[in-house]
Enzyme design. Structure first.
Site, PDB file in Angstrom:
ATOM      1  N   CYS D 148       0.763  -1.322  -0.062  1.00  0.00           N
ATOM      2  CA  CYS D 148      -0.121   0.110   0.020  1.00  0.00           C
ATOM      3  C   CYS D 148       0.824   1.128  -0.241  1.00  0.00           C
ATOM      4  O   CYS D 148       0.489   2.158  -0.810  1.00  0.00           O
ATOM      5  CB  CYS D 148      -0.821   0.171   1.243  1.00  0.00           C
ATOM      6  N   TYR D 149       1.714   1.478   1.007  1.00  0.00           N
ATOM      7  CA  TYR D 149       2.837   2.527   1.047  1.00  0.00           C
ATOM      8  C   TYR D 149       3.363   2.600  -0.363  1.00  0.00           C
ATOM      9  O   TYR D 149       3.482   3.744  -0.781  1.00  0.00           O
ATOM     10  CB  TYR D 149       3.645   2.271   2.069  1.00  0.00           C
TER      11      TYR D 149
END
Lengths: 344, 344, 344, 344
Positions: D148-149
């Site tokens: 996600c990051y």
């Protein structure tokens, strides 16, 4: 279908856009406003950049007449003047405000503190509680879309009261709503630092949805009663949970209450009867048009606790409005509304 | 005074520490635990670094006997065994769990699903609803500190029921609590992503605070009744708001209800009667020992809506426990508790 | 001591009241306003019913001159005019606004977009970063209480920069604040439904706290540098967390950074050096005057990550202001501020 | 298409279901689990009642081989064993875990603390950053769906670094995530009462997404650098905002940075370049597959601030996975993902 939305900048309007964007029968949406003509909609609402890059238009009858449907999502007191001239001029009119809901004009003026719409328009309008008024909605030109609280309350109580399984003479309804129900206009009450981590009651015994609920109990269940109804502000954005209390009629069991609800809604895709309280919560319907209902009878008191949850902006506003549009155009009721609730 | 806290790692225990740290009559606090002996308290709770840098101690009777007061803030089913041997051995015992609240042992076992404490200990214990039982609390060796919900409900209803101003035969209490009421143990229900932005009902008609409220209505208002009581989980940390509904007795007015409450509590510093709903909210009592009460009579139904708010961890737990300690030691009730609510 | 508060209705003012209510050296508090003269304070703020039932007073010099201390907690641009005539007239003046913080008047006017205070008043004012300017604060007549962000940033960076342990030439400060930092005035940005469940950046590279931080780095660490500083809005009410990044000077270790901070603050009760990130969070300082600091060196990059947390309304505003008052009156710095953080 | 989901009970799995339910090319979804075989899925997840009333199935290769696509959304360390035998056996494999992302097995083992997947499987796998690896994704049998990051960070930085407009040698990335990123397993850190109203940093300089970002910078921008990257926990459910800081290359202007991003993504429907910070926020992409990017150059420092927002569960997980599936099956990338962000 061509759709016009008046009051597009409110939360009801934004939800209409969210669902109509994916509605297969809608090929054009135009947005109208009373005060920001020409403003690019996506410049006001960043989430709509590349999605709704059209300007707001000025409200004008000749423009509105050309739509197949016009949704109005405005504060009370606006459509009572705006819509009557449009009735019968072409578009189906679906009003999300409270202006056409109360058949008793004096009642409207007492509870809303505003001038009522003309009597003939109010009489022509059809109360848009979809599951309970489908046939009249199908024929309607002007729909009074129900209030958010009445939707949650009526869907859960009407079957039980109509079948005389619970006693309507002492009906207590304790309702709770997320803060989006207060609309998009900033105020001290809805200021984050004061609304967050706070729980309060408002409009104690004076909420304008009281007469709407009583009228619908009379209309659909043929019961005239005076209810106790209160509303609480919950520190979350979306969702209504209504907890209703009434005595169970002699000899009636919890199983019969559950069966009654299941029977009433077996053909209605958005109504779900829940039997485990752990499965009930506003996040289970969040972002969707579902209404989940739980009923429990306390054997100690022989009183029923009836709980319903909806997303106030969807089944309580824009979703039910589109469901009504689907009915009017002979589309399956789930068209454009068949989405999975958010949960988290 | 030397104070021991058993169950210091729970939220009730942490609040005891928060207030006792500033209590002028307390010069020593020791913390006890069943399972983490020797652990530096501030290594578990970063907010207490430099404030409570002492290790957790093992629960042992010879140690506990030497305190002036022992607070127990443990899950139900612990103090029913732990405390009886300590009764009369020296320390004042203030139990924040439910183990000594219900005089009827069978009722305890039915509602809690656990073995009750010995009958004689239960009989010796005094129910610590400070404003209503002050004299007995002053003399008590073992105090059963009230539950959070009963505190909010009883403080608002007792004056009205005792004076026969409202009808106790059909009493509906719809209570709402922040999530800290569920304690510090992680669970799916209290997992942030599932609790946040969610509103739900739990323990429908089966909450163990029902018999506690009924017992206190009988004890203090001499009314035996069977209540309807439900509890909802609100996505915020602290606060309880209880909304109660009852018929007003014939001929009684809203003004009389308000006057009754004002009279009942005029000498009680933590009770405030609010007449404007806009001034009522859980954030108005947050972090403090106040209980604010509002009453409204709906002229349409002649039913009263009675609303009370407390901080569940303070007036509903640690604050009232310290208030009881103050009573026992002939200190002003506000000692160590005279703080301004947080609001934001 | 008699204390006057100008701007009592803002969040800074409310926090001053919360702490001063329990301050042993303060025996009288009066509240001043520019626009609501005569309004009962507790009628506006329900949490203060029975606590502050006094009316708001009109701002007037003859009244203000009689106080021992006057706190001003007003929007920028107010005290630049209000305070200069009061300097030297008796009361200690503690200004929580930004009007006297920047010694460079042109810089004030550029960053604030308002007319600066008179040069001589600005020169007389003392920057109230308590731990770094104690002696000058003790003598000061007019204190410029630091901004919330500068407090969090400077307390964590000053020791390391002053001792030349980190390189100030490429300093990146990424700050995050709860929404109470935006004050009590409702706006679309702080409207619950739009602020809740949202994370955003604001005033990108243009926040008026930038020159304040740079000035203090020069003043206290004798380093002139140009920082990169940004601010984010976090969906919670209270708390600031500032994450700063800088290269570590050659040969310097993480242990030396930690030791430097511990040494710098060993005699300062509100500063806590945290070595376990799990113990650091804004809720560990919530409601208190603590500032917790963590430092970590990434061996891969030889860059330090320096994190500090404060309650923006306490150490970042009212708490530090009272701490400064304590210094001015030769009271222990913790007087009236020795409270346990909230945690939950 | 027939789709199997392994790890359906996690938040990634639930989001896959939410989108695949409305995906026009998917006609069958089956759910697999390691431990709850036979359990009715909707009995665990109330929001899916009447929508996914099918039982969880036991993970078995013969069953999995028959799907067109198998999504795996499991904790790290599971698919490294589970998937290799399935490679080439029929289904397209899209792994949402970190097990196949790092080409350097030693790096995986160092950062994840687990045994790496077999070298040949890792080499066969294709990193599924859709906009940057479209052609290889189209051919891939096994896709390592990005973290996600990294998704938020890389989409915003890659164009600028690839074009050498910013200096990658001192890159500071300060990332913030909602709590759903921590998954569905309860813990003290994610317990509502402790996560709510709290802001914290975690895995300081040790997050396993660091090597993933560095690898992708090398892979797509041909730059080898060592980044500074930290992650913060924000009290909201969904959303990531990443703020990156870097020096602008000499002579390069903000306008050039904006133009670079606009050019890079002009044909990519989910990427939106935002020029007004007031239009940027995680709620503008909530529930959708959009990634919004803002860039600002501070003239004082000649450093760029680059901000990107995504919904961590959609573009950061399930949405990008479905986007990759669309690429693999030559469907328009927006198929099944063309939804309006929630905003409120």
């Amino acid at each position: 279908m061509k759709v016009g939305i008046v009051g597009a900048t409110g939360y009801g309007g934004l939800e209409l856009i969210r669902f109509l964007h994916n509605h297969p029968a809608v090929d054009r949406i135009e947005l109208f406003t009373s005060s920001e003509e020409g403003v690019l909609f996506s410049s006001k609402f960043g989430h709509l950049v590349t999605i709704v890059d059209t300007p707001l238009k000025k409200i004008a009858y000749d423009a509105l007449e050309k739509f197949d449907v016009v949704f109005t999502s405005t504060p009370s007191g606006v459509t009572s003047e705006l819509l009557p001239p449009l009735v019968g001029k072409g578009p189906k009119l679906i009003d999300l405000s409270g202006d056409f809901r109360l058949k008793d004009l004096a009642s409207y003026e007492a509870w809303y503190g505003k001038k009522a719409a003309p009597a003939n328009s109010v009489q022509q309008s059809v109360y848009g509680l979809t599951e309970w008024n489908t046939e009249r909605i199908r024929q309607a030109t002007l729909i009074a879309n129900p209030g958010c609280y009445p939707t949650a309350v009526l869907l859960s109580l009407l079957p039980l009261i109509k079948e005389r399984l619970i006693d309507p003479s002492f009906l207590v309804i304790d309702a709770k709503s997320g803060i989006s129900g207060a609309g998009n206009k900033p105020s001290q009450t809805t200021h984050f630092s004061e609304a967050n981590e706070n729980l309060s009651i408002y409009k104690v015994n004076t909420h304008q949805h009281i007469p709407e609920i009583e009228q619908a109990l009379s209309m659909f269940a043929h019961v005239d009663t005076t209810i106790t109804f209160n509303t609480h502000l919950i520190p979350m954005t979306r969702g209504i949970l209504a907890t209703s209390y009434a005595s169970v009629m002699p000899g009636i069991t919890e199983a019969q209450l559950i069966a009654c609800l299941k029977t009433a809604y077996e053909k209605h895709p958005f109504l779900r009867i829940v039997t485990d309280a752990n499965s009930l919560g506003t996040n289970r319907v969040k972002g969707s048009n579902y209404c989940d209902i739980l009923v429990n009878v306390d054997a100690r008191t022989n009183r029923a606790t009836i709980v319903s949850v909806i997303d106030n902006l969807v089944k309580g506003a824009a979703g039910q409005a589109i469901q009504n549009m689907n009915v009017q155009f002979d589309l399956p009721q789930t068209t454009g509304l068949d989405v999975v609730p958010f949960f988290i």
